[in-house]
Design a protein around this motif. Sequence first.
Motif, PDB file in Angstrom:
ATOM      1  N   PRO A  82      18.472  21.362 -31.500  1.00  0.00           N
ATOM      2  CA  PRO A  82      19.832  22.201 -31.982  1.00  0.00           C
ATOM      3  C   PRO A  82      19.500  23.581 -32.019  1.00  0.00           C
ATOM      4  CG  PRO A  82      19.626  20.068 -32.931  1.00  0.00           C
ATOM      5  CD  PRO A  82      18.295  20.178 -32.499  1.00  0.00           C
ATOM      6  N   LEU A  83      18.158  24.061 -32.502  1.00  0.00           N
ATOM      7  CA  LEU A  83      17.867  25.433 -32.937  1.00  0.00           C
ATOM      8  C   LEU A  83      17.848  26.042 -31.743  1.00  0.00           C
ATOM      9  CD1 LEU A  83      15.903  25.220 -36.139  1.00  0.00           C
ATOM     10  CD2 LEU A  83      18.183  25.664 -36.148  1.00  0.00           C
ATOM     11  N   GLU A  84      17.022  25.512 -30.882  1.00  0.00           N
ATOM     12  CA  GLU A  84      16.683  26.164 -29.392  1.00  0.00           C
ATOM     13  C   GLU A  84      18.133  26.236 -28.445  1.00  0.00           C
ATOM     14  OE1 GLU A  84      13.722  26.847 -27.833  1.00  0.00           O
ATOM     15  OE2 GLU A  84      13.051  26.930 -29.904  1.00  0.00           O
ATOM     16  N   ASN A  85      18.903  25.216 -28.734  1.00  0.00           N
ATOM     17  CA  ASN A  85      20.399  25.322 -27.996  1.00  0.00           C
ATOM     18  C   ASN A  85      21.021  26.488 -28.319  1.00  0.00           C
ATOM     19  OD1 ASN A  85      19.645  22.896 -26.990  1.00  0.00           O
ATOM     20  ND2 ASN A  85      20.979  21.683 -28.347  1.00  0.00           N
ATOM     21  N   LEU A  86      20.905  27.234 -29.580  1.00  0.00           N
ATOM     22  CA  LEU A  86      21.649  28.631 -30.183  1.00  0.00           C
ATOM     23  C   LEU A  86      21.187  29.689 -29.204  1.00  0.00           C
ATOM     24  CD1 LEU A  86      21.568  27.802 -33.726  1.00  0.00           C
ATOM     25  CD2 LEU A  86      23.420  27.353 -32.184  1.00  0.00           C
ATOM     26  N   LYS A  87      19.987  29.563 -28.665  1.00  0.00           N
ATOM     27  CA  LYS A  87      19.455  30.553 -27.735  1.00  0.00           C
ATOM     28  C   LYS A  87      20.166  30.844 -26.513  1.00  0.00           C
ATOM     29  CE  LYS A  87      14.966  30.067 -30.239  1.00  0.00           C
ATOM     30  NZ  LYS A  87      13.497  29.693 -29.869  1.00  0.00           N
ATOM     31  N   LEU A  88      20.950  29.649 -26.106  1.00  0.00           N
ATOM     32  CA  LEU A  88      21.570  29.816 -24.882  1.00  0.00           C
ATOM     33  C   LEU A  88      22.484  31.110 -24.653  1.00  0.00           C
ATOM     34  CD1 LEU A  88      21.942  26.153 -24.123  1.00  0.00           C
ATOM     35  CD2 LEU A  88      20.553  27.605 -22.922  1.00  0.00           C
ATOM     36  N   THR A  89      23.085  31.369 -25.917  1.00  0.00           N
ATOM     37  CA  THR A  89      24.193  32.453 -26.014  1.00  0.00           C
ATOM     38  C   THR A  89      23.424  34.011 -26.036  1.00  0.00           C
ATOM     39  OG1 THR A  89      24.659  32.094 -28.120  1.00  0.00           O
ATOM     40  CG2 THR A  89      25.866  31.097 -26.640  1.00  0.00           C
ATOM     41  N   GLN A  90      22.315  33.842 -26.396  1.00  0.00           N
ATOM     42  CA  GLN A  90      21.475  35.089 -26.846  1.00  0.00           C
ATOM     43  C   GLN A  90      20.896  35.757 -25.380  1.00  0.00           C
ATOM     44  OE1 GLN A  90      18.332  34.170 -29.289  1.00  0.00           O
ATOM     45  NE2 GLN A  90      19.605  33.183 -30.811  1.00  0.00           N
ATOM     46  N   PRO A  91      20.779  37.021 -25.621  1.00  0.00           N
ATOM     47  CA  PRO A  91      20.134  37.800 -24.463  1.00  0.00           C
ATOM     48  C   PRO A  91      19.015  37.036 -24.015  1.00  0.00           C
ATOM     49  CG  PRO A  91      20.772  39.394 -26.029  1.00  0.00           C
ATOM     50  CD  PRO A  91      20.938  37.996 -26.829  1.00  0.00           C
ATOM     51  N   PHE A  92      18.604  37.287 -22.815  1.00  0.00           N
ATOM     52  CA  PHE A  92      17.495  36.362 -21.843  1.00  0.00           C
ATOM     53  C   PHE A  92      16.370  37.359 -22.557  1.00  0.00           C
ATOM     54  CE2 PHE A  92      14.556  35.954 -18.391  1.00  0.00           C
ATOM     55  CZ  PHE A  92      14.236  34.720 -18.722  1.00  0.00           C
ATOM     56  N   SER A  93      16.400  38.452 -22.832  1.00  0.00           N
ATOM     57  CA  SER A  93      15.230  39.361 -23.302  1.00  0.00           C
ATOM     58  C   SER A  93      14.626  38.724 -24.565  1.00  0.00           C
ATOM     59  CB  SER A  93      15.489  40.732 -23.805  1.00  0.00           C
ATOM     60  OG  SER A  93      16.742  41.072 -24.550  1.00  0.00           O
ATOM     61  N   ASN A  94      15.406  37.961 -25.427  1.00  0.00           N
ATOM     62  CA  ASN A  94      14.912  37.569 -26.848  1.00  0.00           C
ATOM     63  C   ASN A  94      13.984  36.268 -26.294  1.00  0.00           C
ATOM     64  OD1 ASN A  94      16.817  39.128 -27.770  1.00  0.00           O
ATOM     65  ND2 ASN A  94      17.761  37.661 -28.895  1.00  0.00           N
ATOM     66  N   ILE A  95      14.224  35.469 -25.395  1.00  0.00           N
ATOM     67  CA  ILE A  95      13.332  34.418 -24.854  1.00  0.00           C
ATOM     68  C   ILE A  95      12.145  35.080 -24.367  1.00  0.00           C
ATOM     69  CG2 ILE A  95      13.238  32.545 -23.419  1.00  0.00           C
ATOM     70  CD1 ILE A  95      15.504  32.471 -25.688  1.00  0.00           C
TER      71      ILE A  95
END
Length: 510
Positions: free
Chosen positions: A157-170
């Motif tokens: 679930p915590l990883e899923n929250l990253k889907l709406t973040q800027p790709f640069s964060n990944i």
Amino acid sequence: MSSLYGYRTAVFESHSAPGGCAHGFVAKARGVDGEFRFDTGPSFFSGLNPDIAPKASNPLRTVLDAVGERVECARYETFGLKLPEGDFVHAAGFGREGGALEEAAGPGATGQWGRLMEKMEPLEAAVAAMPTVALRFDAGAVLTAGQFLPNFAKTNPLENLKLTQPFSNIVDGAGVEDEFVRNWLDLLCFCLSGLPANGTITAEMGLMMGEFYEPGAVMDTPKGGASAIIDALVRGIEKHGGEVFVKAHVDDIVIERGRATGVRLRKEGKEVRAKKAVISNLSVWDLFHSGIVDNAAFPDAFVKERKATPVGKSFMHLHVGFEMSREELEKLQAHYMYVDSWERGIEAEDNAVLLSIPSVHDDSLAPPGHAVLHIYTPATETFARWEHLDRTSKEYRVLKEERAAYLWEVLEKVVPDVRARARVVRVGTPLTHRRFLRRHEGSYGAAIRAGEGSFPFPGTPVQGLLTCGDSCFPGIGVPAVAGSGILAANSVGIGSVLKQLELLETLKGY
């Protein structure tokens, strides 16, 4: 999709051909027997080939399969790169040992790439966990989307929250520091969304990275050009009882007592009543700036917010029909990405260029001994220099020639004598976009930066008025726009739930 759900559907297209930016056009050359068929916009496609297993994360393929239509494609595995570091051939093994990344940046870069791909795996799984076609925004979602919720048990679930973040964060989180890798990811993001990695939503890149870099990944050239996709969609609408009208410009969306009740056509002022809903695929600015709706029917704050949507830049296009033998074409790639300077930034004018030569894989697009190509700047052309020009003026013709010069210069790096070979030449500008696509400022689309804003869902404060297109979720690009159409169809009314469940049952093999 609305036709598939049993609604009687009518599509009103202002232009003489359906498809918007994905329609094509035909040109002839003096002394050449036959026609040159050009794509007007999208050229990179994957996941369309009906002979390859579909993915639930590709909404366009979902729509085609749902309406029972095929788009015949030629598959290919490589495309050309002309970058400041040199010339390379891109393939699915780009980031693996011996791939183009190692050639361009060395083995250290491939290690960082590998870490990024590991970070992307759970995010790609999360994107695929909920098919777009299952989503809706009413109580019916319990039945349609609810059945896919167990898929998320396999995700973090915590990883899923990253889907709406800027790709640069990944990218940062994966420890990617190599300058070439970061530049390359900016280019991929820009080609997809019109924004670099710090403005592109991670969910979009989750889809793209899977399509590009999974083992055995291929790309598709639609036989007959991108308009073959539109032809298939039109067939799908018509065989399920819908109708598509061209040269049918809509002047007004009729709103009565807070509900959208139909549209008024320019021709003879004819009014077409809507029993269920009106779905607009206009850009957000064309919907609220053009007068097609009465803005007073919406809350002031809603209109103000939508009008303030940031506007992406436009394009310069060059279409060329030229002499070339089959033997010569086989030495070329169907696509090339060109960058002049990373230091200037991907968003800089006259710096990044995309080139499509679909004739490499499709002889039907040009007469024997000839080929077609489309080269363009990806959303880096400002509208301001064109805004006050008359398309019939000498000033406009001169500026077209000046602004196309850079495209010719880049094109000659692939086909050095292309000017001598050319038999048909067409130059497109932001005014061309505005004229034929009815696009505000000829824009590529909404420049909504991840982390600062989000693309809206189809509903509006006016009952019965829904929106779709590249101003809506999931965003820009042909597959994303297909996804927005699915969401709009799913939002017409609760009465579509049973038909939607039937469709989901037929698509269970995805």
